[in-house]
Design a protein around this motif. Sequence first.
Motif, PDB file in Angstrom:
ATOM      1  N   ASP A  31       0.873  -1.178   0.000  1.00  0.00           N
ATOM      2  CA  ASP A  31       0.000   0.000   0.000  1.00  0.00           C
ATOM      3  C   ASP A  31       0.917   1.237   0.000  1.00  0.00           C
TER       4      ASP A  31
ATOM      5  N   LYS B  95       0.460   4.227   0.495  1.00  0.00           N
ATOM      6  CA  LYS B  95       0.234   5.300   1.450  1.00  0.00           C
ATOM      7  C   LYS B  95       0.490   4.863   2.887  1.00  0.00           C
ATOM      8  N   THR B  96      -0.008   3.702   3.247  1.00  0.00           N
ATOM      9  CA  THR B  96       0.050   3.304   4.651  1.00  0.00           C
ATOM     10  C   THR B  96       0.645   1.906   4.802  1.00  0.00           C
TER      11      THR B  96
ATOM     12  N   ASN C  92       0.589  -5.387   5.278  1.00  0.00           N
ATOM     13  CA  ASN C  92      -0.569  -5.219   4.397  1.00  0.00           C
ATOM     14  C   ASN C  92      -0.141  -5.269   2.931  1.00  0.00           C
TER      15      ASN C  92
ATOM     16  N   LYS D 204     -10.315   9.187  -0.400  1.00  0.00           N
ATOM     17  CA  LYS D 204     -10.511  10.505  -1.018  1.00  0.00           C
ATOM     18  C   LYS D 204     -10.982  10.373  -2.453  1.00  0.00           C
TER      19      LYS D 204
ATOM     20  N   LYS E  68      -8.783   0.856  -2.736  1.00  0.00           N
ATOM     21  CA  LYS E  68      -7.986  -0.333  -2.371  1.00  0.00           C
ATOM     22  C   LYS E  68      -8.635  -1.252  -1.330  1.00  0.00           C
TER      23      LYS E  68
ATOM     24  N   HIS F  70      -4.950  -7.131   5.308  1.00  0.00           N
ATOM     25  CA  HIS F  70      -4.325  -6.357   6.375  1.00  0.00           C
ATOM     26  C   HIS F  70      -3.164  -7.133   7.014  1.00  0.00           C
ATOM     27  N   ALA F  71      -2.293  -6.374   7.689  1.00  0.00           N
ATOM     28  CA  ALA F  71      -1.100  -6.980   8.303  1.00  0.00           C
ATOM     29  C   ALA F  71      -1.499  -8.130   9.241  1.00  0.00           C
ATOM     30  N   GLU F  72      -2.515  -7.903  10.075  1.00  0.00           N
ATOM     31  CA  GLU F  72      -2.942  -8.937  11.027  1.00  0.00           C
ATOM     32  C   GLU F  72      -3.479 -10.156  10.286  1.00  0.00           C
TER      33      GLU F  72
ATOM     34  N   LYS G  54      -0.419  -0.286  13.913  1.00  0.00           N
ATOM     35  CA  LYS G  54      -1.546   0.649  13.820  1.00  0.00           C
ATOM     36  C   LYS G  54      -2.709   0.021  14.586  1.00  0.00           C
ATOM     37  N   CYS G  55      -3.703   0.819  14.905  1.00  0.00           N
ATOM     38  CA  CYS G  55      -4.864   0.284  15.612  1.00  0.00           C
ATOM     39  C   CYS G  55      -5.559  -0.786  14.749  1.00  0.00           C
TER      40      CYS G  55
ATOM     41  N   LYS H 221     -14.053   5.860   8.823  1.00  0.00           N
ATOM     42  CA  LYS H 221     -13.836   6.406   7.483  1.00  0.00           C
ATOM     43  C   LYS H 221     -14.820   5.720   6.539  1.00  0.00           C
TER      44      LYS H 221
ATOM     45  N   TYR I 123     -12.356   2.148  12.705  1.00  0.00           N
ATOM     46  CA  TYR I 123     -11.589   1.695  13.866  1.00  0.00           C
ATOM     47  C   TYR I 123     -12.441   1.869  15.132  1.00  0.00           C
TER      48      TYR I 123
END
Length: 422
Positions: free
Chosen positions: A243, A245-246, A275, A292, A300, A306-308, A331-332, A360, A365
Motif C-alpha cells: 500500500d 500510502k500506509t 498489508n 478521497k 484499495k 491487512h497486516a494482522e 496501527k490500531c 472512514k 476503527y
Amino acid sequence: MKIVGLHCSSTDLHAGQIALIKHGSRLKNCDLYFSRKPCSTCLKMIVNAGVNRISYWPADPEISLQNEVSNPTSTEDAKLDAKAVERLKSNSRARVCVLLQPLVCYMVQFIEETSTKFDFIQKIAKSQPDCNTDFYTACRQERIKEYESLFLISNEEMHKQILMTMGLENLCENPYFSNLRQNMKDLVLVLASVAASVPVYGYFGFYKSGSQQTNEADDQCLPQDVARHCMIQATLLAYRTEDHKTGVGAIIWAEEKSRGCDGTGAMYFVGCGYNAFPVGSEYADFPHMDDKQKDREIRKFRYIIHAEQNALTFRCREIKPDERSMIFVTKCPCDECVPLIKGAGIKQIYAGDVDAGKKKADISYMKFGELEGVSKFTWQLSPLHTNALEFHDPTARENGVQKTKSLDDQQHQSKKLCLGHY
Ligand SMILES: Nc1ccn([C@H]2C[C@H](O)[C@@H](COP(=O)(O)OP(=O)(O)OP(=O)(O)O)O2)c(=O)n1
C-alpha cells in the motif's frame, strides 16, 4: 516466503542448535540468517537437515575465532573449527554466504521520512504541543550509536583481520572491502531509524487501555523492552507494504507454560505479516486509491489483506487456547481485524491507537475500544507518570518498576561478543 522461527542463543545452546531442536527436519529447504558465522557444531546439524542457504553478518566471528584475532597463537581448537566449517561448507549443497546486497538508494531517506508517521512518534508529539518531532532525530542518533557499536567494527584493519579468520579474504581488497563496509553501515542506519520509531522516550510505553475484564495472567503486560523489541519487528515488516500510502506490520508471539531452551525464554514466534494485495497478484491487478477517491469501486480497501490477516494466515504455529499469545500491530486494529484476532484466540494486543474510534468511508476503527476478552496495551504515557513528565533514565525501569537483571541474563550477556571497543 514465510518466516518459520526467530531464535537466539541461550546460556546452554547456540542459535543454530536451537533452530534445529525446534524445527528438526522441517528446516529442509529453508534459508537461515545468522548474526555471526556459525561454528561447526551448529553447521553440521543444519547442513544435515537439508537447509538451502545460510547467510551471516560479516563482522562477528565465533568467540574462539575472535580470541585468535587478538592472540594469533591461541587455541588449536579454533583453527580446527574454522577448517571444519570450510569443509562442511564446500561439501554440502547448502550455500553458506554473506548476504548483504546494497539497499536501494532511496531506502534510508524513505525510512527516515516515514518513521515519524507511525503512531508511536505521533502520540509523543501530540502529548507535548511545544515539541516537534526533533526528539525523533535525537532518539535515532542514540540508536545509531548503539547499533554501530554492536554491529560494526570501527577499525578497518581489525575488520580485515576478522574477515580473513572467517575465510573471507576475497572481501579484504578494495573496492569490495569499502563496498561491504558501506552496505553494512547502510543497513545499520536503516535498522536504527526503524528502531527509533518506537523510541525509548520518557515514560512512554505499552500500557493497559480500557478497564475490560480478562483473566489475570493475560492482563500482565510484557516488560517494556520486550514489547518495544517486538513492535520494532512489526515496524520493520511495515516497510514491505504494497500500500503506497500506509504501511502496517504485525507479528504474533506466544508464551509457553514453562521456559524453553531458547534465548527468547518461554516466548516463541507464531507468525508475521504486512498489508499487501492477495498473494501472487501483479502490480496493476487491483486499485490503489484511498477514501478521497470519489468512485468507491476503484479504492484499495476491498482488496488489500491487512497486516494482522496475513500474520494469521501465514502463521507457522497454532494459537493454543491455554497459552498467552500476543499480536503486535503498528496501527490500531480495524473493525475487520478485531473479531479475527479475538476469534483466533489471541490473548493480548499491543498496538498504536491514534486511529481508534475513527470511522472512514471504507475502513473503521470503532470496535477496538469496545473489545472485551482480549487485553489491550496501547502506546501511551505510563499511567503512573501521566502527571509527572519525568524524562530521566527510563531504561532502568519497566512498567514503572526498577529492573533487575537475572543471573541467567548476566551470564548470557558475558557470552555475547562486544566488538564495539575496536
Ligand atoms: N490494523 C491495520 C490497519 C490498517 N491496515 C492497512 C489496510 C490499508 O492498506 C491501510 C489503511 O490505512 P488507513 O486507515 O490509514 O487509510 P489510508 O491509507 O487511506 O490513510 P488515511 O485515511 O489515514 O489518509 O492500512 C492494516 O493492515 N492493519
